[in-house]
Structures are given as C-alpha cells and as structure tokens.
Design an enzyme around this catalytic site. Structure first.
Site, PDB file in Angstrom:
ATOM      1  N   THR A 136      -2.032  43.672  13.019  1.00 14.38           N
ATOM      2  CA  THR A 136      -1.568  44.747  13.897  1.00 14.38           C
ATOM      3  C   THR A 136      -2.567  44.899  15.033  1.00 14.38           C
ATOM      4  OG1 THR A 136      -1.486  47.171  14.093  1.00 14.38           O
ATOM      5  CG2 THR A 136      -2.468  46.322  12.099  1.00 14.38           C
ATOM      6  N   ARG A 158      -0.476  54.579  18.428  1.00 12.52           N
ATOM      7  CA  ARG A 158       0.182  55.854  18.163  1.00 12.52           C
ATOM      8  C   ARG A 158      -0.726  56.809  17.391  1.00 12.52           C
ATOM      9  NH1 ARG A 158       5.326  53.510  15.493  1.00 12.52           N
ATOM     10  NH2 ARG A 158       3.853  51.838  15.433  1.00 12.52           N
ATOM     11  N   ASP A 166      -6.209  49.352  12.667  1.00  9.55           N
ATOM     12  CA  ASP A 166      -6.391  50.643  11.996  1.00  9.55           C
ATOM     13  C   ASP A 166      -6.335  50.560  10.474  1.00  9.55           C
ATOM     14  OD1 ASP A 166      -3.731  49.958  11.891  1.00  9.55           O
ATOM     15  OD2 ASP A 166      -2.965  51.930  12.400  1.00  9.55           O
ATOM     16  N   ASP A 184       0.354  48.535   7.566  1.00  5.45           N
ATOM     17  CA  ASP A 184       0.319  49.359   6.344  1.00  5.45           C
ATOM     18  C   ASP A 184       1.711  49.636   5.778  1.00  5.45           C
ATOM     19  OD1 ASP A 184       0.855  50.997   8.483  1.00  5.45           O
ATOM     20  OD2 ASP A 184      -0.303  52.685   7.740  1.00  5.45           O
ATOM     21  N   ARG A 225      12.014  45.460  11.116  1.00  2.00           N
ATOM     22  CA  ARG A 225      11.816  46.651  10.284  1.00  2.00           C
ATOM     23  C   ARG A 225      13.122  46.825   9.514  1.00  2.00           C
ATOM     24  NH1 ARG A 225       6.930  48.631  12.708  1.00  2.00           N
ATOM     25  NH2 ARG A 225       6.914  48.136  14.921  1.00  2.00           N
ATOM     26  N   ASP A 283      -3.418  47.459  16.463  1.00  2.00           N
ATOM     27  CA  ASP A 283      -4.135  48.742  16.406  1.00  2.00           C
ATOM     28  C   ASP A 283      -5.494  48.651  15.699  1.00  2.00           C
ATOM     29  OD1 ASP A 283      -2.072  49.986  17.696  1.00  2.00           O
ATOM     30  OD2 ASP A 283      -1.140  50.767  15.873  1.00  2.00           O
ATOM     31  N   GLY A 337       5.544  45.344  13.426  1.00  2.00           N
ATOM     32  CA  GLY A 337       5.384  44.902  14.819  1.00  2.00           C
ATOM     33  C   GLY A 337       4.723  43.534  14.886  1.00  2.00           C
TER      34      GLY A 337
HETATM   35  P1  ATP Z   1       3.011  48.096  12.421  1.00  2.00           P
HETATM   36  O1  ATP Z   1       1.568  48.464  12.201  1.00  2.00           O
HETATM   37  O2  ATP Z   1       3.202  47.090  13.463  1.00  2.00           O
HETATM   38  O3  ATP Z   1       3.909  49.308  12.571  1.00  2.00           O
HETATM   39  P2  ATP Z   1       3.912  48.004   9.703  1.00  2.00           P
HETATM   40  O4  ATP Z   1       3.877  46.971   8.657  1.00  2.00           O
HETATM   41  O5  ATP Z   1       3.137  49.273   9.433  1.00  2.00           O
HETATM   42  O6  ATP Z   1       3.475  47.343  11.080  1.00  2.00           O
HETATM   43  P3  ATP Z   1       6.424  49.467   9.367  1.00  2.00           P
HETATM   44  O7  ATP Z   1       7.608  49.518  10.255  1.00  2.00           O
HETATM   45  O8  ATP Z   1       5.725  50.732   9.048  1.00  2.00           O
HETATM   46  O9  ATP Z   1       5.424  48.379  10.036  1.00  2.00           O
HETATM   47  O10 ATP Z   1       6.843  48.788   7.975  1.00  2.00           O
HETATM   48  C1  ATP Z   1       7.516  47.540   7.960  1.00  2.00           C
HETATM   49  C2  ATP Z   1       8.596  47.575   6.913  1.00  2.00           C
HETATM   50  O11 ATP Z   1       8.012  47.781   5.621  1.00  2.00           O
HETATM   51  C3  ATP Z   1       9.610  48.705   7.052  1.00  2.00           C
HETATM   52  O12 ATP Z   1      10.602  48.429   8.011  1.00  2.00           O
HETATM   53  C4  ATP Z   1      10.177  48.785   5.646  1.00  2.00           C
HETATM   54  O13 ATP Z   1      11.163  47.798   5.437  1.00  2.00           O
HETATM   55  C5  ATP Z   1       8.957  48.444   4.787  1.00  2.00           C
HETATM   56  N1  ATP Z   1       8.374  49.717   4.261  1.00  2.00           N
HETATM   57  C6  ATP Z   1       7.542  50.530   4.909  1.00  2.00           C
HETATM   58  N2  ATP Z   1       7.243  51.609   4.141  1.00  2.00           N
HETATM   59  C7  ATP Z   1       7.948  51.464   2.986  1.00  2.00           C
HETATM   60  C8  ATP Z   1       8.081  52.222   1.796  1.00  2.00           C
HETATM   61  N3  ATP Z   1       7.439  53.400   1.623  1.00  2.00           N
HETATM   62  N4  ATP Z   1       8.868  51.742   0.810  1.00  2.00           N
HETATM   63  C9  ATP Z   1       9.509  50.556   0.956  1.00  2.00           C
HETATM   64  N5  ATP Z   1       9.424  49.798   2.063  1.00  2.00           N
HETATM   65  C10 ATP Z   1       8.652  50.221   3.066  1.00  2.00           C
END
Ligand code: ATP
Length: 359
Positions: A162, A208, A166, A139, A108, A164, A47
């Site tokens: 982020t 969330r 978190d 994360d 994503r 959040d 995000g």
């Molecule tokens: P936010 O806190 O805004 O959700 P985020 O980095 O946690 O940010 P995610 O959608 O969870 O956002 O992860 C971003 C991208 O990282 C995913 O779309 C995916 O491409 C990659 N990713 C997440 N988890 C994995 C995993 N276990 N293995 C490989 N790639 C991953």
C-alpha cells in the site's frame, strides 16, 4: 485501527519473529517442506501499488524453485469467489518486475465480506486443490484472510502493499517508496510555477488515515507546511506561515495536505485561506491516482522480491495468518491480528525537523 500504546508495542515486539532466510534453492532442506503443501495461490487485493508485480514474480518463482505448483487468482477476493484462476509458470512472470499495477488485477469485494461469499471462495480453492494462499494487499485484505483462515483452516501469508505505508510491524510496505518519489517529482515541478508567479500551492497527496506519505514528501520537497491527520498543531503552523510577513508576488509556498486531514482536504483549506487572505494568490493541485502508478523504484522491487521469497519460506515452515514485514532491514513475521489492529505511528521528530527547516 486503534492507536498503539507502549504496552501494546512491547507486547507486539514479543510476537514479531525474525525469519531466517533460506531462499536459495540449493540450500533448502527438503525435510522442511511439508507433504501437504503442493499447490499455492497468489493474488493482489485492495488498492494497487507499484511493486505488486515484483511480489507476484518473487512468490511464483520461489514457489516453483521449491517444487510447488502456483495458481494466480485474478481480481482479488471477487476472483476467488468466481474461480477466476490461472496457472503460473516461471516464464509467465517474465518482464513484469519493472511494471506498475498488477498483472493479476485487483478488486474490492463486498461479497467476500459475507459468510456465503467466503464459502463460495473456499469451494473454489478446494476444487482447484489449493493448499495455501499468499495475499498481497493492505489491512482490509489481511482481515479478510484472517477471517477465512479461521473459518476454513486455509493457511494465508500476507505481503504488505500500500502506498500509505501504514501497516504496523513493518518499516515498509510495497509501493510507498515509488509513490513518495512520484509526489516529490510532481511537487518539484509545481514549485517552479509557485516561485515564478509568487503563488501558494496547496498540494493534496493520498493518505486517508495516514500522513506518512505527506510528511516525508513534504520534507523531501522543502514544503513550508505539512498538514496530516495525525497532528492538529500543524494548522497553527499554517497560520504562522501566512502571518509571517508573507509578501504577495515576492515569495511563494508549498503546503502539502494529506487527503485525510481533518480540516477537509486541500480544496476546503485553500478556500478558507482565500477568504481570510484575499490578497494571496492561492492555488490547489490534487495529485490523485498519479501516485499509485509507474515503474517501481529499485527499493520497492528489492523489498517486494525479499518479501515474496519470505512468504514462500513461511508457508514451507507451516506458518499461517502472518504478514511478512521488514524491521530494521530484516525480514520479520507479524501476526495478522496485530498488523491490522495497530497503527504504524508517525515519527513526530520528522514534524520537528520540518518546522526547524522553516524557522
Ligand atoms: P488499501 O490499503 O489499498 O485500501 P486494503 O487491503 O486495506 O488495501 P480493502 O478495500 O480495505 O483494501 O480490503 C480489500 C478487500 O478485503 C475488501 O474488498 C474485502 O473483500 C476484503 N475484506 C476487508 N475487510 C474484510 C472483513 N472484515 N471481512 C472479510 N473480508 C474483508
């Protein structure tokens, strides 16, 4: 993410490293720079959060100041798979410090979750002669970086961004402070209507799995009740508030609800309250994506700039699979595997303070 035990906390504390900043160009000891580091890539993922641009700018300029070449990867891991790369010069990141969103765009990518997708991404990095990568995200993005680093040996350093806030191991994530101020500004305005009409507003804010944005915005707005996923007891506070001689048209209330609250979000909770108290004038306001946008606050800009510089410092120091964090106002390095597995716990004192303010 798992809840954190005291033992885990102590264990983690031993793994968080204080970083000595040597960012000023003239102070850099050239011998620290590893021969193998010539070109780095930077990208944003997950995000969007206000301050991502400030981090891109800091990474780019700190890298160039250290005689590294910089490539921007557009659209997160999906752009990495597709080779959507652009060269970045210092002037390419002019004028973005104060802008929300991300000039590199974010995404994503389900394809990156597959080993075939990561292999394509690795080939693209190799073809572009990229030696190391800075990932700006949450994360999930760091989990992806950890997996790829383990599979292909590419060094990754993360910058937490982020709204959040978190991530474990850092007091701040980029974007949180701006989002907090956006929520406070919006709720102050809603309060005017609530007071004028004697209404109870349920205001839903993002979060969330984490209620920190709800908790701090609730305190800053003087909310009567704050409902967050981390505390079930708050629903009792809501009942007490509604019972407490609430007189229609004579007073008003703001109830802040984190979107991840177990009772099902502001709509559902308000519906239940309406059924139980048909005499009350209950309204709902879902703030939504307004919370992600806007010009970053000074604090988010400063934090993003410090973290961006620290990320380059860490790569020059041959570090890998770490997230740059801020703990007690100092830059720290937190291993990815800790940052993504543990929760940033809620300070329950804040809930007590909120109850005291509405005694
Ligand atoms: P936010 O806190 O805004 O959700 P985020 O980095 O946690 O940010 P995610 O959608 O969870 O956002 O992860 C971003 C991208 O990282 C995913 O779309 C995916 O491409 C990659 N990713 C997440 N988890 C994995 C995993 N276990 N293995 C490989 N790639 C991953």
């Amino acid at each position: 993410m798992l809840p954190m035990s005291l033992l885990q906390e102590i264990d983690l504390f031993n793994e968080i490293t204080m970083m000595n900043m040597t960012a000023k160009k003239n102070e850099i000891d050239d011998s620290r720079k590893k021969q193998k580091l010539n070109k780095i890539a930077v990208f944003t993922s997950g995000g969007d959060a206000p301050g991502m641009n400030a981090a891109i700018r800091a990474v780019t300029r700190a890298a160039i100041a250290n005689k590294l070449k910089v490539t921007g990867i557009r659209r997160g891991y999906q752009g990495m798979i597709e080779g959507d790369f652009i060269p970045l010069k210092a002037s390419d990141v002019s004028g973005i410090l104060q802008l929300g969103g991300t000039m590199l765009k974010t995404a994503r990518s389900d394809e990156f979750r597959t080993s075939q997708g990561r292999e394509k991404a690795y080939q693209q990095l190799r073809n572009a002669d990229i030696d190391a990568v800075v990932v700006i995200g949450g994360d999930g993005s760091f989990t992806g970086a950890l997996v790829m680093s383990q599979e292909y040996g590419i060094p990754f350093v993360g910058i937490p961004a982020t709204i959040d806030n978190d991530m474990y191991g850092t007091d701040y994530t980029i974007g949180y402070e701006t989002a907090l101020n956006t929520v406070v500004e919006a709720v102050d305005k809603i309060r005017d209507t609530a007071r004028s009409h004697g209404r109870i507003f349920f205001v839903e804010v993002m979060g969330r799995e984490a209620g920190l944005l709800a908790l701090n915005s609730g305190i800053a707005c003087g909310a009567e009740v704050i409902l967050i996923p981390e505390s079930k007891e708050q629903h009792e506070e809501l009942k007490k508030f509604l019972k407490k001689g609430y007189k229609r048209k004579e007073t008003s209330g703001i109830i802040i609800v984190a979107e991840g609250d177990e009772a099902g979000g502001a709509m559902k909770i308000a519906e239940d309250v309406r059924k139980e108290h048909p005499d009350l004038d209950v309204r709902v306001s879902i703030l939504g994506h307004i919370q992600r946008g806007g010009s970053p606050t000074a604090k988010d800009r400063v934090n993003a700039t410090r973290m961006g510089v620290a990320a380059i410092d860490a790569l020059l120091d041959d570090q890998n699979s770490i997230m740059i964090g801020l703990a007690n106002a100092k830059i720290v390095a937190v291993p990815f595997n800790k940052a993504v597995k543990l929760n940033h716990s809620i300070d329950t004192d804040l809930l007590e303070i909120q109850r005291l303010m509405n005694f």
